[in-house]
Design an enzyme around this catalytic site. Structure first.
Site, PDB file in Angstrom:
ATOM      1  N   VAL A 195     -20.567  56.256 -21.777  1.00  0.00           N
ATOM      2  CA  VAL A 195     -19.481  55.687 -20.989  1.00  0.00           C
ATOM      3  C   VAL A 195     -18.373  56.732 -20.904  1.00  0.00           C
ATOM      4  CG1 VAL A 195     -17.724  53.889 -20.880  1.00  0.00           C
ATOM      5  CG2 VAL A 195     -20.029  53.323 -21.673  1.00  0.00           C
ATOM      6  N   THR A 234     -17.665  59.626  -7.680  1.00  0.00           N
ATOM      7  CA  THR A 234     -16.612  58.756  -8.207  1.00  0.00           C
ATOM      8  C   THR A 234     -15.626  58.477  -7.086  1.00  0.00           C
ATOM      9  OG1 THR A 234     -16.797  59.695 -10.417  1.00  0.00           O
ATOM     10  CG2 THR A 234     -14.750  58.547  -9.916  1.00  0.00           C
TER      11      THR A 234
END
Ligand code: ASP
Length: 216
Positions: free
Chosen positions: A108, A79
């Site tokens: 998600v 990330t």
């Protein structure tokens, strides 16, 4: 994945999630800023990117190339998030993630959800988180930073937000930036890599954890 280019002033948001075959997800999120949707997932995300004239790709080929270059640990997830303040005083945030290893198909996480993995408001500040997405989303960590910035420094605001994870468990780290250019970051995970620079002090500061910064 998301992006808030110039979104700190106008609260524009764009995000795609559970997307395959979009070469640059942040470019797709940026293209969405001037459109009505805030978040498009799955096949719709690819269709949106195609309609916006963005580069598409074969997701399987891309994964094979990336995996060949990465260690097993790196393959698990990555990330990257950023918060920026430009010379006009505009704030923007962006996050891109590969999610978490072993997640359900179509899952998600926090990264594309406003108020969870990111938020940006020019009057308050910008914040981005990385870590356990379900816990970050359940505790709306970026939203908590926004409220906390009324009374606290960016670092204190991120710390106060992370303290809420003690109630439900979960590891995360976050960065925050105010319209005045004050930077703060904190994490309750062992490591949290951060880099920052400003026009006042353009030499980038790079740390793998808060304790590394404190001992520098
Ligand atoms: N927060 C991301 C997610 O849950 C993962 C991460 O930050 O590494 O999808």
């Amino acid at each position: 994945m998301l992006r808030g280019d110039d979104g700190g002033r106008t609260l524009q948001r764009g995000a795609i999630a559970a997307a395959k075959g979009v070469h640059n997800p942040i470019a797709a999120a940026k293209a969405m800023l001037f459109d009505k949707p805030v978040l498009i997932a799955g096949d719709g995300a690819r269709a949106f990117a195609a309609q916006a004239g963005l580069r598409l790709c074969d997701p399987d080929a891309l994964i094979a190339v990336h995996d060949a270059k990465r260690s097993d640990a790196e393959k698990r997830h990555d990330t990257v998030g950023c918060v920026v303040l430009d010379e006009r005083g505009l704030l923007a945030t962006a996050v891109s993630t590969g999610g978490l290893e072993g997640s359900a198909a179509g899952r998600v996480g926090d990264s594309p959800q406003p108020g969870c993995g990111f938020y940006c408001d020019n009057n308050i500040g910008g914040a981005v988180f990385s870590g356990d997405g379900e816990e970050i989303a359940r505790m709306i960590l970026a939203a908590r930073v926004m409220y906390a910035l009324d009374d606290l420094s960016p670092r204190e605001a991120v710390e106060a937000s992370l303290a809420h994870l003690d109630n439900i468990g979960g590891e995360a780290g976050g960065i925050a930036l105010t319209p005045e250019g004050k930077v703060g970051w904190a994490h309750n995970s062992d490591h949290f890599a951060v880099a920052y620079a400003s026009s006042d002090d353009p030499s980038p500061k790079v740390y793998l954890s808060k304790s590394e910064e404190q001992n520098a």
